[in-house]
Design a protein around this motif. Structure first.
Motif, PDB file in Angstrom:
ATOM      1  N   VAL A  22       0.841  -1.200   0.000  1.00 44.90           N
ATOM      2  CA  VAL A  22       0.000   0.000   0.000  1.00 44.90           C
ATOM      3  C   VAL A  22       0.874   1.248   0.000  1.00 44.90           C
ATOM      4  CG1 VAL A  22      -1.653   1.330   1.379  1.00 44.90           C
ATOM      5  CG2 VAL A  22      -2.024  -1.106   0.989  1.00 44.90           C
ATOM      6  N   ALA A  23       1.934   1.244   0.793  1.00 42.13           N
ATOM      7  CA  ALA A  23       2.840   2.400   0.812  1.00 42.13           C
ATOM      8  C   ALA A  23       3.469   2.605  -0.572  1.00 42.13           C
ATOM      9  CB  ALA A  23       3.921   2.206   1.874  1.00 42.13           C
ATOM     10  N   GLY A  24       3.850   1.525  -1.222  1.00 38.57           N
ATOM     11  CA  GLY A  24       4.421   1.630  -2.573  1.00 38.57           C
ATOM     12  C   GLY A  24       3.411   2.134  -3.587  1.00 38.57           C
ATOM     13  N   ALA A  25       2.184   1.638  -3.503  1.00 34.75           N
ATOM     14  CA  ALA A  25       1.137   2.097  -4.417  1.00 34.75           C
ATOM     15  C   ALA A  25       0.814   3.568  -4.173  1.00 34.75           C
ATOM     16  CB  ALA A  25      -0.116   1.233  -4.260  1.00 34.75           C
ATOM     17  N   ASN A  26       0.836   3.975  -2.912  1.00 36.18           N
ATOM     18  CA  ASN A  26       0.617   5.389  -2.603  1.00 36.18           C
ATOM     19  C   ASN A  26       1.724   6.260  -3.190  1.00 36.18           C
ATOM     20  OD1 ASN A  26      -1.848   5.405  -1.263  1.00 36.18           O
ATOM     21  ND2 ASN A  26      -0.936   4.954   0.713  1.00 36.18           N
ATOM     22  N   PHE A  27       2.951   5.769  -3.163  1.00 35.87           N
ATOM     23  CA  PHE A  27       4.044   6.538  -3.757  1.00 35.87           C
ATOM     24  C   PHE A  27       3.850   6.674  -5.273  1.00 35.87           C
ATOM     25  CE2 PHE A  27       8.260   6.948  -5.703  1.00 35.87           C
ATOM     26  CZ  PHE A  27       8.632   8.162  -5.143  1.00 35.87           C
ATOM     27  N   LEU A  28       3.441   5.600  -5.927  1.00 36.68           N
ATOM     28  CA  LEU A  28       3.159   5.682  -7.366  1.00 36.68           C
ATOM     29  C   LEU A  28       2.025   6.673  -7.635  1.00 36.68           C
ATOM     30  CD1 LEU A  28       3.452   1.933  -8.432  1.00 36.68           C
ATOM     31  CD2 LEU A  28       5.094   3.789  -8.844  1.00 36.68           C
ATOM     32  N   LEU A  29       1.010   6.665  -6.787  1.00 34.79           N
ATOM     33  CA  LEU A  29      -0.092   7.618  -6.918  1.00 34.79           C
ATOM     34  C   LEU A  29       0.408   9.047  -6.736  1.00 34.79           C
ATOM     35  CD1 LEU A  29      -3.130   8.135  -7.274  1.00 34.79           C
ATOM     36  CD2 LEU A  29      -3.367   7.785  -4.802  1.00 34.79           C
ATOM     37  N   PHE A  30       1.336   9.244  -5.824  1.00 38.93           N
ATOM     38  CA  PHE A  30       1.953  10.561  -5.636  1.00 38.93           C
ATOM     39  C   PHE A  30       2.603  11.021  -6.940  1.00 38.93           C
ATOM     40  CE2 PHE A  30       6.085  12.652  -4.695  1.00 38.93           C
ATOM     41  CZ  PHE A  30       5.603  13.900  -4.340  1.00 38.93           C
ATOM     42  N   LEU A  31       3.325  10.122  -7.617  1.00 46.97           N
ATOM     43  CA  LEU A  31       3.968  10.477  -8.891  1.00 46.97           C
ATOM     44  C   LEU A  31       2.934  10.835  -9.957  1.00 46.97           C
ATOM     45  CD1 LEU A  31       6.814   7.794  -9.028  1.00 46.97           C
ATOM     46  CD2 LEU A  31       6.975  10.193  -8.293  1.00 46.97           C
ATOM     47  N   VAL A  32       1.844  10.080 -10.016  1.00 47.76           N
ATOM     48  CA  VAL A  32       0.772  10.379 -10.976  1.00 47.76           C
ATOM     49  C   VAL A  32       0.146  11.730 -10.659  1.00 47.76           C
ATOM     50  CG1 VAL A  32      -1.494   9.629 -11.813  1.00 47.76           C
ATOM     51  CG2 VAL A  32       0.328   7.956 -11.495  1.00 47.76           C
ATOM     52  N   THR A  33       0.005  12.027  -9.367  1.00 51.98           N
ATOM     53  CA  THR A  33      -0.557  13.311  -8.957  1.00 51.98           C
ATOM     54  C   THR A  33       0.355  14.459  -9.378  1.00 51.98           C
ATOM     55  OG1 THR A  33      -1.594  12.199  -7.092  1.00 51.98           O
ATOM     56  CG2 THR A  33      -1.529  14.579  -7.007  1.00 51.98           C
ATOM     57  N   LEU A  34       1.659  14.239  -9.299  1.00 48.69           N
ATOM     58  CA  LEU A  34       2.600  15.259  -9.781  1.00 48.69           C
ATOM     59  C   LEU A  34       2.453  15.479 -11.285  1.00 48.69           C
ATOM     60  CD1 LEU A  34       5.924  14.494  -7.876  1.00 48.69           C
ATOM     61  CD2 LEU A  34       4.419  16.462  -7.582  1.00 48.69           C
ATOM     62  N   VAL A  35       2.259  14.395 -12.037  1.00 50.58           N
ATOM     63  CA  VAL A  35       2.048  14.523 -13.484  1.00 50.58           C
ATOM     64  C   VAL A  35       0.767  15.304 -13.755  1.00 50.58           C
ATOM     65  CG1 VAL A  35       1.592  13.256 -15.632  1.00 50.58           C
ATOM     66  CG2 VAL A  35       3.376  12.459 -14.070  1.00 50.58           C
ATOM     67  N   ALA A  36      -0.281  15.033 -12.989  1.00 57.36           N
ATOM     68  CA  ALA A  36      -1.539  15.774 -13.162  1.00 57.36           C
ATOM     69  C   ALA A  36      -1.331  17.256 -12.872  1.00 57.36           C
ATOM     70  CB  ALA A  36      -2.625  15.199 -12.252  1.00 57.36           C
ATOM     71  N   LYS A  37      -0.593  17.564 -11.836  1.00 56.62           N
ATOM     72  CA  LYS A  37      -0.316  18.963 -11.483  1.00 56.62           C
ATOM     73  C   LYS A  37       0.476  19.650 -12.586  1.00 56.62           C
ATOM     74  CE  LYS A  37       2.839  21.396  -8.382  1.00 56.62           C
ATOM     75  NZ  LYS A  37       3.605  21.863  -9.495  1.00 56.62           N
ATOM     76  N   GLU A  38       1.544  19.028 -13.026  1.00 60.61           N
ATOM     77  CA  GLU A  38       2.391  19.626 -14.068  1.00 60.61           C
ATOM     78  C   GLU A  38       1.640  19.761 -15.393  1.00 60.61           C
ATOM     79  OE1 GLU A  38       5.417  20.985 -13.705  1.00 60.61           O
ATOM     80  OE2 GLU A  38       5.281  20.527 -11.565  1.00 60.61           O
ATOM     81  N   SER A  39       0.855  18.758 -15.744  1.00 61.44           N
ATOM     82  CA  SER A  39       0.101  18.834 -16.999  1.00 61.44           C
ATOM     83  C   SER A  39      -0.995  19.881 -16.908  1.00 61.44           C
ATOM     84  CB  SER A  39      -0.476  17.468 -17.363  1.00 61.44           C
ATOM     85  OG  SER A  39      -1.426  17.044 -16.408  1.00 61.44           O
ATOM     86  N   GLY A  40      -1.568  20.068 -15.733  1.00 64.83           N
ATOM     87  CA  GLY A  40      -2.564  21.123 -15.545  1.00 64.83           C
ATOM     88  C   GLY A  40      -1.943  22.500 -15.693  1.00 64.83           C
ATOM     89  N   GLU A  41      -0.754  22.662 -15.155  1.00 64.56           N
ATOM     90  CA  GLU A  41      -0.056  23.944 -15.313  1.00 64.56           C
ATOM     91  C   GLU A  41       0.280  24.199 -16.776  1.00 64.56           C
ATOM     92  OE1 GLU A  41       3.222  23.691 -12.575  1.00 64.56           O
ATOM     93  OE2 GLU A  41       1.920  23.999 -10.831  1.00 64.56           O
ATOM     94  N   ALA A  42       0.694  23.140 -17.497  1.00 58.94           N
ATOM     95  CA  ALA A  42       0.997  23.291 -18.925  1.00 58.94           C
ATOM     96  C   ALA A  42      -0.259  23.643 -19.715  1.00 58.94           C
ATOM     97  CB  ALA A  42       1.624  22.003 -19.466  1.00 58.94           C
ATOM     98  N   LEU A  43      -1.380  23.020 -19.379  1.00 57.89           N
ATOM     99  CA  LEU A  43      -2.643  23.319 -20.057  1.00 57.89           C
ATOM    100  C   LEU A  43      -3.084  24.745 -19.764  1.00 57.89           C
ATOM    101  CD1 LEU A  43      -5.047  22.367 -21.761  1.00 57.89           C
ATOM    102  CD2 LEU A  43      -6.079  21.508 -19.643  1.00 57.89           C
ATOM    103  N   GLN A  44      -2.960  25.162 -18.530  1.00 56.90           N
ATOM    104  CA  GLN A  44      -3.343  26.524 -18.161  1.00 56.90           C
ATOM    105  C   GLN A  44      -2.482  27.540 -18.911  1.00 56.90           C
ATOM    106  OE1 GLN A  44      -2.691  27.878 -14.077  1.00 56.90           O
ATOM    107  NE2 GLN A  44      -4.807  28.612 -14.084  1.00 56.90           N
ATOM    108  N   GLU A  45      -1.194  27.274 -19.010  1.00 57.92           N
ATOM    109  CA  GLU A  45      -0.302  28.180 -19.743  1.00 57.92           C
ATOM    110  C   GLU A  45      -0.641  28.204 -21.232  1.00 57.92           C
ATOM    111  OE1 GLU A  45       4.385  28.279 -20.786  1.00 57.92           O
ATOM    112  OE2 GLU A  45       3.868  27.957 -18.682  1.00 57.92           O
ATOM    113  N   ALA A  46      -0.956  27.046 -21.787  1.00 57.02           N
ATOM    114  CA  ALA A  46      -1.306  26.972 -23.208  1.00 57.02           C
ATOM    115  C   ALA A  46      -2.598  27.727 -23.508  1.00 57.02           C
ATOM    116  CB  ALA A  46      -1.443  25.507 -23.639  1.00 57.02           C
ATOM    117  N   LYS A  47      -3.485  27.827 -22.524  1.00 59.08           N
ATOM    118  CA  LYS A  47      -4.768  28.514 -22.711  1.00 59.08           C
ATOM    119  C   LYS A  47      -4.712  29.974 -22.265  1.00 59.08           C
ATOM    120  CE  LYS A  47      -7.049  25.046 -24.333  1.00 59.08           C
ATOM    121  NZ  LYS A  47      -7.546  25.064 -25.688  1.00 59.08           N
ATOM    122  N   GLY A  48      -3.522  30.489 -22.032  1.00 58.55           N
ATOM    123  CA  GLY A  48      -3.388  31.907 -21.710  1.00 58.55           C
ATOM    124  C   GLY A  48      -3.293  32.229 -20.233  1.00 58.55           C
TER     125      GLY A  48
END
Length: 142
Positions: free
Chosen positions: A46-72
């Motif tokens: 469970v701790a390992g799966a939570n760490f992988l989820l943390f990494l996915v959450t970072l990707v979501a955050k970074e991709s959201g910032e990229a999308l926001q920047e692309a949309k002005g």
């Protein structure tokens, strides 16, 4: 890197893993924390799966910032502010689940780790709902 995949924005693709993953992992984190037989078998998984989820959450955050920047830069500002904090909630849940695994045989620290796992899991789900609601309202209206 976090812009698009085959022309589609990464954020709406990856955010679904976060929206489903956090509540599922929160439930599993709590179950493993409170059930001794599950804790002994699955706490490190469970701790390992939570760490992988943390990494996915970072990707979501970074991709959201990229999308926001692309949309002005004016797209879903509240959602972006809430989303930038979400990985920290998942990181705390990860640390708490690792603490449960590491202190499962310790009578003094084990119960503290269990309480932290429960509180951090509930907080992560709450912040996920709050962040997702702000994003949905920004995209689909009030």
């Amino acid at each position: 890197m976090f812009d698009t995949i085959t022309g589609l924005p990464v954020h709406p693709l990856v955010v679904h893993a976060v929206v489903v993953g956090i509540p599922v992992m929160a439930i599993l984190t709590i179950l493993v924390a409170v059930r001794k037989n599950l804790r002994e078998k699955y706490s490190w998984w469970v701790a390992g799966a939570n760490f992988l989820l943390f990494l996915v959450t970072l990707v979501a955050k970074e991709s959201g910032e990229a999308l926001q920047e692309a949309k002005g830069g004016q797209l879903a500002i509240e959602h972006g502010q809430l989303g930038s904090v979400l990985p920290w909630f998942v990181l705390v849940m990860t640390a708490a689940s690792a603490a449960v695994a590491g202190t499962s045989k310790n009578r003094a620290l084990g119960p503290i780790a269990v309480v932290l796992a429960i509180l951090s899991s509930v907080a992560a789900v709450y912040w996920t709902v709050r962040t997702g609601d702000a994003g949905a309202r920004a995209v689909w209206g009030s």
